[in-house]
Scaffold this motif. Structure first.
Motif, mmCIF file in Angstrom:
data_model
loop_
_atom_site.group_PDB
_atom_site.id
_atom_site.type_symbol
_atom_site.label_atom_id
_atom_site.label_comp_id
_atom_site.label_asym_id
_atom_site.label_seq_id
_atom_site.Cartn_x
_atom_site.Cartn_y
_atom_site.Cartn_z
ATOM 1 N N LYS A 115 0.817 -1.210 0.000
ATOM 2 C CA LYS A 115 0.000 0.000 0.000
ATOM 3 C C LYS A 115 0.854 1.265 0.000
ATOM 4 C CE LYS A 115 -3.687 2.322 2.599
ATOM 5 N NZ LYS A 115 -4.604 2.235 3.771
ATOM 6 N N LEU A 116 1.973 1.232 0.754
ATOM 7 C CA LEU A 116 2.807 2.421 0.911
ATOM 8 C C LEU A 116 4.050 2.413 0.031
ATOM 9 C CD1 LEU A 116 2.603 2.673 4.810
ATOM 10 C CD2 LEU A 116 1.335 4.044 3.145
ATOM 11 N N GLY A 117 4.278 1.304 -0.681
ATOM 12 C CA GLY A 117 5.458 1.212 -1.532
ATOM 13 C C GLY A 117 6.745 1.100 -0.740
ATOM 14 N N LEU A 118 6.723 0.308 0.342
ATOM 15 C CA LEU A 118 7.892 0.146 1.203
ATOM 16 C C LEU A 118 8.731 -1.044 0.752
ATOM 17 C CD1 LEU A 118 6.080 0.705 4.630
ATOM 18 C CD2 LEU A 118 7.410 2.379 3.319
ATOM 19 N N LYS A 119 9.960 -1.085 1.207
ATOM 20 C CA LYS A 119 10.903 -2.122 0.797
ATOM 21 C C LYS A 119 11.273 -2.997 1.983
ATOM 22 C CE LYS A 119 15.548 -2.667 -1.171
ATOM 23 N NZ LYS A 119 16.768 -1.944 -1.635
ATOM 24 N N ALA A 120 11.344 -4.295 1.753
ATOM 25 C CA ALA A 120 11.777 -5.245 2.779
ATOM 26 C C ALA A 120 13.273 -5.503 2.640
ATOM 27 C CB ALA A 120 11.006 -6.552 2.654
ATOM 28 N N LEU A 149 9.823 -7.374 7.190
ATOM 29 C CA LEU A 149 8.983 -7.806 6.072
ATOM 30 C C LEU A 149 8.624 -6.662 5.129
ATOM 31 C CD1 LEU A 149 6.505 -10.170 7.966
ATOM 32 C CD2 LEU A 149 8.538 -10.815 6.646
ATOM 33 N N GLY A 150 9.026 -5.447 5.510
ATOM 34 C CA GLY A 150 8.716 -4.289 4.685
ATOM 35 C C GLY A 150 7.422 -3.603 5.057
ATOM 36 N N ASN A 151 6.791 -4.018 6.156
ATOM 37 C CA ASN A 151 5.546 -3.404 6.598
ATOM 38 C C ASN A 151 5.803 -2.289 7.611
ATOM 39 O OD1 ASN A 151 3.572 -4.843 5.107
ATOM 40 N ND2 ASN A 151 3.810 -6.609 6.476
ATOM 41 N N ALA A 152 4.883 -1.337 7.658
ATOM 42 C CA ALA A 152 4.969 -0.246 8.635
ATOM 43 C C ALA A 152 4.825 -0.809 10.040
ATOM 44 C CB ALA A 152 3.886 0.784 8.360
ATOM 45 N N PHE A 153 5.585 -0.232 10.969
ATOM 46 C CA PHE A 153 5.642 -0.740 12.343
ATOM 47 C C PHE A 153 5.772 0.449 13.280
ATOM 48 C CE2 PHE A 153 7.845 -2.263 16.118
ATOM 49 C CZ PHE A 153 7.368 -3.549 16.334
ATOM 50 N N PHE A 154 4.691 0.795 13.997
ATOM 51 C CA PHE A 154 4.797 1.823 15.030
ATOM 52 C C PHE A 154 5.196 1.124 16.322
ATOM 53 C CE2 PHE A 154 3.602 4.863 18.244
ATOM 54 C CZ PHE A 154 3.942 6.086 17.659
ATOM 55 N N HIS A 155 6.358 1.474 16.842
ATOM 56 C CA HIS A 155 6.937 0.811 18.016
ATOM 57 C C HIS A 155 6.121 1.149 19.260
ATOM 58 C CE1 HIS A 155 9.908 -0.537 20.907
ATOM 59 N NE2 HIS A 155 10.243 0.683 21.276
ATOM 60 N N LEU A 156 5.375 0.164 19.759
ATOM 61 C CA LEU A 156 4.610 0.304 20.995
ATOM 62 C C LEU A 156 5.266 -0.609 22.022
ATOM 63 C CD1 LEU A 156 1.026 0.168 19.446
ATOM 64 C CD2 LEU A 156 2.068 2.176 20.535
#
Length: 675
Positions: A223-228, A247-254
Motif C-alpha cells: 500500500k505504501l510502496g515500502l521495501k523489505a 517484512l517491509g511493513n509499517a511498524f509503530f513501536h509500541l
C-alpha cells in the motif's frame, strides 16, 4: 542521604558562583569557585563538619547547603525544627513548604524511631520542602547562613541516635504497602491463587488487531510502496517518517521497558524489620533473589509468581508469559532495560530495542558529566572499539533487533561547564580544549582579553580550573563542547557501523533538560538514525518536539521513556501523579496519539512492565525509586482501568499515525507541559 557542598548565594539565596575545582585530601575537601571563592571542608572524628570560606566575591551574601531526603520518610517518618514538628505527608500537600524559619537544627525520625540530627551554624534560615510539587519525589532540606567576612568559619554537626523500636512493618507479605488501602489489594494467598483462572478468562476476552509475524501492519508494504530488507529501518514517505519492519511493513513501536525482573527487585538487608515476611534464600523461593546478591536483594513480584504458578522463576517461561500478555494488550515490542528470555522472544518473533550497556564495561566516564566518556583519550577509544568488536557481531544479523540506544540520560549540557574545570594531566579532553583555544587565539594575550583572565601561558591553563563567566568564554566553552560531542558520536557511529551494519542507532535517551539545548541536537543529528527522547510531561508540546526535529536535521524520533502514577490506588509514590488508574490510561492515549500524529515520531516506550518495589528499586540502596510505573502490580495483577484505555490507542494506532482519524486529546487542568 548526601549533604551537599557549600554553595555561594546572593541575598535571595540563588546560586552565584559554580565550583570549578575540587581537591580531596584525607578528610578535607578544598573547593575553588568561579570568581575566586575558596572553601575548605573537614570532617572531624566527632561527626562535625568544619567549613572555612574565604576570598569570597562581594556579591555573595549567604552560604547554603542542602540535603535530599528519601520519599520513604512519608511512611511513618517525622521532622522537628524551631519548636515545630510534623509527619512527612503521605500525599503531596497543598503547600510544598513544610517548614520555613530560623532554627539551630533539623531532627529527623524514621518509622522505627531512629533519629538523625543536623546542627547548623548560628542565624541559619532552614527550609523543608516536598518536591513532589515539582515532579521530583524527594523531600528537600536547605540551610542558608549569612556570610560575614570576619567570621568565615562555619560548623555543621551530624548526630545519629535512638535505638530501633518495634514498629509496624512497611510491607506486607505480598510486597504491598501496609500504610495504604486500595481496591484490588491482595489480602490472602487463596485470593492470589484464584487469579490464575480469572486472568485466563481476562486475556482470552481481549481482541487485538491482526498483525504480521513481526507485529507490523499487514499489507502496508504494498500500500505504501515500502521495501523489505530483512531488518528494521526508517524510511520517509512524503512528509512522514515510517519505521519499517523486516517484512517491509509499517511498524509503530509500541514498547514496554524493563520486561524482566529488575525495578521490582529491592534491597532487604539492613532493614529486615520493614517487611512482614521474608523468605529464606534457599529452598522454595531461591529463584526470587537477584543472582549474585547473596540473599540480600529479592523481588516480591517473583515471590507472588512462584505462589501463583507453583514453580520457580525461569526467565524463558516468564518472558513467554509476559509477551503473551503484551500482545493481547496491543504492545508489539520490548523496550530498554530488558534482558533474558531470548528463546521466548525468538519463538514469538517479538522485536526489541537494546541499549549498549555491555559496550561501556570498563570505559571510564568523566566525573560530573553523567554517562559521558573522553573521546580524545586513546586508551578509551581503543577500549570502545574492542568492546564493540566483542559485543555486536553476534547479534548483527538478528532481525528482531530494532536498534540500539547508545546510553541512558547522559548530561551532555555539562560538557562546557565540566571540561574547563579538569586537569590536563588527568584528562585528554582538557588538553584538547587548551589546544583548541590556542589554535583560535594564537596568543595568550588575546585569550586573556576575551576570557577576562590573566594566564601566563596556554600551558598554564592545563592544570587549573578555568573560570567560564565572560561572554566569549561561555561561547567558546559551548563551541568546544560541540566539537567534543561530534568526536564522541563519530567514534560511536564508526565503530558501531563497522561491527553492526544492519541495525538502527537510536541516540541516547535524552532528558528534557538536555534535549532542549539546540547545540546538542545539532551535534547529534548527523550521527544517528533516530533521535530518542525520555519525554516526561503532563502533555505533549508539539512545538517543542518540532523544534527538536528541526535541530536534528529532520531525524525521526522515538519517545523512549514516560509514565504516570496513581499513588492513592497503588500504595506507591513517585513520578508524575494523576488521580486514578483510568487517568493514567487517558494520559497515555493523549501522549501516544498526539505524538504519532506529528509525522516524525515512530514509536514510544512506557516505563515499566511491573511496578517498582514499595521499598525502592535495588540498585539505589535504601533510596530507590518506588513508583506505580507498571501496567501490572507487584501481585501480578494488571491495572485493568489503565490497560483498557491503553488498548484503545494500541489497537488503532495506525489510523492515527497515517492521519486517518484525529488523535485523542486529554489534559489535566493546571499541569504544565514540559518544554
Amino acid at each position: 542521604m548526601t549533604l551537599e557542598y557549600p554553595q555561594l548565594l546572593d541575598a535571595g539565596n540563588q546560586p552565584l558562583h559554580k565550583v570549578v575545582e575540587t581537591t580531596i585530601s584525607g578528610k578535607t575537601v578544598k573547593l575553588r569557585y568561579e570568581g575566586g571563592g575558596v572553601a575548605e571542608v573537614t570532617l572531624g572524628n566527632d561527626g562535625r563538619l568544619s567549613c572555612k570560606v574565604t576570598q569570597v566575591p562581594a556579591d555573595v551574601k549567604n552560604i547554603g547547603t542542602s540535603l535530599q531526603l528519601p520519599i520513604a520518610y512519608n511512611q511513618g517518618g517525622s521532622w522537628k525544627m524551631g519548636g515545630k514538628s510534623g509527619e512527612f505527608p503521605k500525599s503531596k500537600p497543598a503547600s510544598p513548604h513544610l517548614y520555613q524559619g530560623h532554627a539551630p537544627e533539623l531532627a529527623l525520625k524514621n518509622y522505627e524511631g531512629r533519629t538523625l540530627t543536623v546542627q547548623v551554624p548560628d542565624n541559619s534560615f532552614l527550609q523543608l520542602s516536598d518536591n513532589r510539587e515539582w515532579n521530583w519525589s524527594i523531600f528537600h532540606w536547605h540551610s542558608f547562613t549569612p556570610y560575614d567576612v570576619n567570621k568565615p568559619e562555619f560548623v555543621y554537626g551530624i548526630v545519629e541516635s535512638g535505638a530501633a523500636a518495634v514498629a509496624k512493618p512497611l510491607v506486607d507479605s505480598f510486597g504491598q504497602s501496609t500504610r495504604e488501602e486500595w481496591v484490588g489489594k491482595v489480602k490472602s494467598l487463596e485470593e492470589l491463587k484464584a487469579d490464575v483462572a480469572a486472568e485466563k478468562k481476562y486475556y482470552e476476552g481481549l481482541n487485538p488487531p491482526v498483525t504480521d509475524e513481526y507485529g507490523g501492519l499487514p499489507w502496508s508494504k504494498e500500500k505504501l510502496g515500502l521495501k523489505a530488507t530483512g531488518y528494521f529501518r526508517v524510511e520517509k514517505k512524503g512528509d512522514r517518517w515510517i519505521l519499517v519492519n523486516p517484512l517491509g511493513n509499517a511498524f509503530f513501536h509500541l514498547g514496554l521497558c524493563v520486561v524482566n525482573p529488575n525495578d521490582d527487585y529491592t534491597l532487604v538487608k539492613g532493614r529486615e524489620s520493614a517487611y512482614e515476611w521474608l523468605p529464606k534464600p534457599e529452598g522454595e523461593y531461591a529463584s526470587v533473589f537477584r543472582p549474585g546478591s547473596n540473599g540480600t536483594i529479592l523481588s516480591y513480584h517473583l515471590i507472588n509468581q512462584v505462589r501463583k504458578y507453583g514453580e520457580p522463576y525461569n526467565d524463558e517461561s516468564y518472558t513467554a508469559r509476559m509477551i503473551g500478555r503484551m500482545k493481547r494488550w496491543g504492545f508489539n515490542s520490548i523496550g530498554a532495560f530488558s534482558s533474558g528470555g531470548e528463546k521466548a522472544r525468538a519463538a514469538a518473533k517479538f522485536p526489541t530495542v537494546l541499549i549498549c550497556i555491555n559496550v561501556w564495561e570498563g570505559v571510564p566516564r568523566i566525573s560530573g558529566i553523567h554517562e559521558t566518556f573522553d573521546p580524545f583519550d586513546e586508551n578509551t577509544r581503543a577500549m570502545i572499539e574492542a568492546n564493540m568488536a566483542r559485543e555486536l557481531p553476534a547479534k548483527a544479523k538478528d532481525p528482531l533487533i530494532i536498534g540500539y540506544f547508545i546510553v541512558n540520560e547522559p548530561i551532555y549540557e555539562q560538557i562546557p561547564h565540566v571540561v574547563p574545570s579538569l586537569k590536563g594531566s588527568e584528562h585528554a579532553c582538557k588538553r584538547e580544549l587548551v589546544k583548541w583555544l590556542q589554535n583560535k587565539y594564537q596568543s595568550i594575550g588575546a585569550f586573556n582579553k576575551a576570557w577576562e583572565a590573566n594566564a601566563a601561558s596556554f600551558d598554564a591553563l592545563l592544570e587549573v580550573g578555568l573560570t567560564v563567566t565572560a561572554p566569549a568564554a561561555k561561547a567558546d566553552a559551548e563551541a568546544f563542547a560541540t566539537h567534543f560531542l561530534d568526536e564522541y558520536l563519530k567514534l560511536v557511529k564508526t565503530s558501531f557501523r563497522k561491527h553492526d551494519p544492519n541495525h538502527l542507532l537510536i541516540g541516547s535517551r535524552l532528558q528534557p533538560g538536555t534535549i532542549s539545548h539546540e547545540w546538542i541536537c545539532r551535534a547529534m543529528g548527523p550521527h544517528l538514525d533516530v533521535m530518542s527522547y525520555n519525554y516526561y510531561t503532563y502533555g505533549v508540546d508539539k512545538d517543542h518536539l518540532r523544534n527538536v526535529y528541526e535541530w536534528t536535521g529532520g531525524l525521526p524520533m522515538m519517545l523512549s521513556e514516560f509514565f504516570w502514577s496513581s499513588p492513592k490506588d497503588s500504595g506507591l509514590d513517585g513520578g508524575r501523579e494523576v488521580g486514578s488508574q483510568q487517568e493514567r490510561g487517558l494520559m497515555y492515549r493523549n501522549y501516544v496519539e498526539q505524538s504519532a500524529s506529528l509525522g516524525f515520531v515512530i514509536g514510544t516506550e512506557w516505563f515499566t512492565l511491573v511496578d517498582q518495589s514499595v521499598t525502592g528499586r535495588w540498585f539505589s540502596g535504601f533510596d530507590g525509586e518506588r513508583s506505580n510505573s507498571g501496567v501490572i502490580s507487584v501481585t501480578d495483577r494488571p491495572w485493568k482501568a489503565l490497560l483498557e484505555e491503553m488498548m484503545k490507542t494500541n489497537y488503532d494506532i495506525y489510523r492515527v499515525w497515517f492521519g486517518e482519524r484525529e488523535p485523542f486529546s486529554y489534559s489535566v487542568p493546571g499541569k504544565p507541559l514540559v518544554k
